[in-house]
Write a protein that holds these residues in place. Structure first.
Motif, short mmCIF file in Angstrom:
data_model
loop_
_atom_site.label_atom_id
_atom_site.label_comp_id
_atom_site.label_asym_id
_atom_site.label_seq_id
_atom_site.Cartn_x
_atom_site.Cartn_y
_atom_site.Cartn_z
N ALA A 1 97.17 46.96 22.61
CA ALA A 1 96.76 47.08 24.16
C ALA A 1 96.57 45.64 24.69
CB ALA A 1 95.46 47.94 24.51
N MET A 2 96.36 44.71 23.85
CA MET A 2 96.17 43.34 24.33
C MET A 2 97.48 42.44 24.18
SD MET A 2 93.16 42.90 25.26
CE MET A 2 93.65 41.18 25.67
N ALA A 3 98.45 42.93 23.50
CA ALA A 3 99.74 42.17 23.41
C ALA A 3 100.42 41.78 24.59
CB ALA A 3 100.72 43.00 22.78
N MET A 4 100.74 42.62 25.74
CA MET A 4 101.45 41.97 27.12
C MET A 4 100.22 41.18 27.62
SD MET A 4 103.88 41.68 28.77
CE MET A 4 104.92 42.66 27.80
N GLU B 1 88.63 53.89 9.34
CA GLU B 1 88.32 54.85 10.59
C GLU B 1 88.13 53.88 11.72
OE1 GLU B 1 85.97 58.51 12.87
OE2 GLU B 1 85.65 57.85 10.86
N VAL B 2 86.93 52.93 11.59
CA VAL B 2 86.68 51.91 12.50
C VAL B 2 87.75 50.93 12.63
CG1 VAL B 2 84.59 50.37 13.28
CG2 VAL B 2 84.20 52.17 11.50
N SER B 3 88.43 50.53 11.74
CA SER B 3 89.66 49.55 11.74
C SER B 3 90.55 49.75 12.70
CB SER B 3 90.04 49.21 10.46
OG SER B 3 89.05 48.46 9.70
N LYS B 4 90.93 51.52 12.88
CA LYS B 4 91.86 51.89 13.67
C LYS B 4 91.52 51.42 15.32
CE LYS B 4 93.16 56.05 11.13
NZ LYS B 4 93.00 57.69 11.17
N SER B 5 90.23 51.35 15.61
CA SER B 5 89.76 50.88 16.73
C SER B 5 90.46 49.41 17.06
CB SER B 5 88.49 50.86 17.12
OG SER B 5 87.80 52.14 16.87
N CYS B 6 90.33 48.64 15.98
CA CYS B 6 90.79 47.20 16.23
C CYS B 6 92.12 46.97 16.48
CB CYS B 6 90.16 46.49 14.92
SG CYS B 6 88.52 46.18 14.62
N ASN B 7 92.97 48.14 15.58
CA ASN B 7 94.33 48.09 15.79
C ASN B 7 94.71 48.49 17.14
OD1 ASN B 7 94.76 47.30 13.15
ND2 ASN B 7 94.91 49.31 12.55
N SER B 8 94.09 49.61 17.71
CA SER B 8 94.43 49.98 19.14
C SER B 8 94.21 48.92 20.19
CB SER B 8 93.46 51.30 19.39
OG SER B 8 93.79 52.33 18.57
N MET C 1 88.53 44.00 20.67
CA MET C 1 88.08 44.42 19.45
C MET C 1 86.65 45.10 19.44
SD MET C 1 90.37 42.75 16.29
CE MET C 1 92.13 42.72 16.62
N VAL C 2 85.95 44.18 19.65
CA VAL C 2 84.48 44.60 19.68
C VAL C 2 84.23 45.80 20.89
CG1 VAL C 2 82.07 43.94 20.32
CG2 VAL C 2 83.68 42.39 18.97
N GLY C 3 85.00 45.55 22.09
CA GLY C 3 84.49 46.49 23.09
C GLY C 3 85.11 47.79 22.70
N ARG C 4 86.26 47.94 22.05
CA ARG C 4 86.93 49.28 21.69
C ARG C 4 86.21 49.77 20.49
NH1 ARG C 4 92.01 51.91 22.29
NH2 ARG C 4 91.32 54.08 21.59
N ILE D 1 92.35 52.52 34.89
CA ILE D 1 92.11 51.47 33.52
C ILE D 1 93.27 51.43 32.76
CG2 ILE D 1 90.51 51.37 31.62
CD1 ILE D 1 88.51 53.19 33.18
N PRO D 2 93.47 50.06 32.59
CA PRO D 2 94.90 49.82 31.34
C PRO D 2 94.53 50.90 30.11
CG PRO D 2 94.01 47.77 32.29
CD PRO D 2 92.81 48.90 32.60
N GLN D 3 95.77 51.46 29.70
CA GLN D 3 95.70 52.16 28.60
C GLN D 3 95.48 51.55 27.51
OE1 GLN D 3 99.12 54.41 28.31
NE2 GLN D 3 98.76 55.66 30.31
N GLY D 4 94.62 52.01 26.40
CA GLY D 4 94.31 51.37 25.08
C GLY D 4 93.09 50.55 25.16
N LEU D 5 92.49 50.11 26.12
CA LEU D 5 91.32 49.24 26.14
C LEU D 5 89.99 50.13 26.11
CD1 LEU D 5 92.46 46.59 28.68
CD2 LEU D 5 92.43 46.49 26.07
N VAL D 6 89.98 51.47 26.27
CA VAL D 6 88.86 52.25 26.29
C VAL D 6 89.10 53.61 25.90
CG1 VAL D 6 88.97 52.92 28.83
CG2 VAL D 6 86.75 52.78 27.52
N THR D 7 88.17 54.06 25.11
CA THR D 7 88.37 55.39 24.59
C THR D 7 88.31 56.37 25.76
OG1 THR D 7 87.61 57.12 23.10
CG2 THR D 7 85.91 55.85 24.41
#
Length: 445
Positions: A300-303, A289-296, A70-73, A206-212
């Motif tokens: 991405a981390m689930a699997m 808006e910032v919380s959307k980054s945490c959700n993304s 989350m911090v990274g995203r 790069i795995p999807q969802g871990l970087v903009t």
């Protein structure tokens, strides 16, 4: 027989994932159940063993990996990661970006767990790859190798620290001796491995969802001061707590509080709160808006977390099946050098059980009786066991799956990249311990 079972289980896992293309989470659970049945774990106990293995592994890593992602995203979606990545490239030049990653990883990794440091640094590596179009392993592998070296060889990391306590060795001397070979050997392998032909042929995405995917202009990105401050905030908290703990007595009144804020989960939680404010309301962006980054990041981390947890289940049934006790009994009377035996037992346990921490603690119990009459410095025995515990990281190691998933590799490519570098590091580490022993003997110490 137990070691044969380990070998067959590994081959079965490779078959399920490479030939049948079965999902890693499902394959790991199936093989774990099979090993439990063969090893005689009772039917009613198998679900508890699986759940316990998953719980132990996820309990240790989920908070750290989740908050770190989350911090990274958040940093990526506001341009802070791009700001730091750009500064590294500008300072070192694209030609020396690997050196930048090694230096960063070693400075951060000397006091931080592999997983914690990994999730802090990897967004910067991803951003460098996206901006420069470099190969992901060309940038990311040196970081991972440097972190592996610091985590496995040196205190205050959990394995070496636990063994130092068991051997009544000085943590400070262990760190001092270990730095002599951990830094040069780790840097050497970190810079050589991405250049090997079999590694250069790999070109993962790069795995999807871990970087903009967005590229920011200079005006859109936050300043370097805030970007770097947020990135280093958990490092300061965790490293500061480790140093404080070594410098003060156990009775110090402030120690519990310092230990609390310096624990990895709390340090990363505080960092996330700082990032949400620094890259949200502070610069005019709403919290929603910032919380959307945490959700993304969470999606991405689930699997990745499922696969890491299943790796813990596989490790759990190997331990429950008594394989560590078998190896301990097998090696009790081997007539070899205490340093070499300590290293070798740790290697065998690492191959069989996967967990470096389990391998290093179990190996310490086996070799501890030798220390008193051997004349070997206990600090060197700590380093020998620690170096052995990094060898042969493969499919029964949850860290292997973290490496594989973050770098988006196939199982075979992950084995080629990670299993080889961890093994070479272990062998070089043994050589380093023996060289330090020879030097101390020559100096009469």
């Amino acid at each position: 027989m137990p070691l044969v079972i380990v070998g067959i289980s590994v081959l079965s896992l490779l078959f399920l994932m490479t030939k049948l293309k079965l999902n890693g989470f499902i394959a790991l659970l199936l093989v774990a159940v099979g090993v439990a049945l063969v090893q005689g774990v009772s039917l009613e106990k198998i679900p508890d063993v699986l759940a316990g293995g998953i719980g132990d592994q996820i309990g240790d890593t989920m908070i750290v990996i989740g908050l770190g992602a989350m911090v990274g995203r958040v940093m990526g979606d506001c341009g802070a990661a791009q700001r730091i990545a750009g500064k590294l490239v500008d300072t070192f030049g694209l030609r020396w970006v690997q050196v930048a990653m090694v230096v960063t990883a070693m400075l951060i990794g000397v006091t931080m767990f592999y997983e914690v440091a990994f999730v802090i640094i990897v967004p910067i590596a991803f951003t460098i790859v996206r901006v420069t179009r470099a190969n992901l392993l060309w940038v990311g592998l040196p970081m991972s190798i440097a972190l592996s070296t610091m985590h496995s060889f040196l205190p205050p990391h959990p394995g070496p620290t636990a063994v130092a306590a068991s051997f009544d060795a000085s943590v400070g001397l262990t760190l001092f001796y270990g730095l002599f070979f951990a830094v040069p050997f780790g840097a050497l392998i970190a810079l050589v491995w991405p250049r090997l032909p079999f590694v250069r042929r790999m070109n993962p995405e790069i795995p999807q969802g871990l970087v903009t995917e967005r590229t920011f202009s200079d005006e859109e990105m936050p300043g370097m001061g805030w970007s770097l401050s947020v990135a280093l905030f958990p490092v300061v908290l965790i490293a500061g707590a480790a140093v404080y703990d070594m410098a003060v007595p156990d009775s110090d009144a402030a120690l519990p509080f310092v230990t609390f804020i310096g624990s990895a989960p709390i340090a990363l939680l505080l960092t996330l709160l700082l990032a949400l404010w620094a890259f949200g309301p502070r610069i005019g962006r709403g919290l929603a808006e910032v919380s959307k980054s945490c959700n993304s990041a969470a999606q991405a981390m689930a699997m990745i977390l499922l696969v890491i947890g299943a790796g813990g289940a596989f490790k759990g049934v190997l331990v429950e099946g008594g394989i560590s006790d078998y190896i301990k009994n097998l090696t009790d009377d081997w007539p070899v050098s205490p340093i070499f035996l300590a290293w070798l037992i740790a290697v065998i346990l690492r191959v069989a059980l996967g967990s470096a921490t389990v391998a290093v603690v179990t190996a310490a119990g086996v070799v501890q009786p030798m220390i008193a009459g051997s004349g070997v410095h206990p600090e060197l025995m700590v380093l020998a066991v620690s170096c052995g515990s990094i060898a042969f990281s493969h499919v029964n190691d949850p860290g292997f799956w973290m490496f594989k998933e973050y770098f988006n590799l196939s199982v075979i490519d992950a084995i080629k990249a990670r299993t080889t570098y961890t093994t070479v590091l272990a062998v070089l580490g043994l050589g380093g311990v023996l060289a330090v022993e020879a030097s101390l003997d020559a100096l009469g110490l």
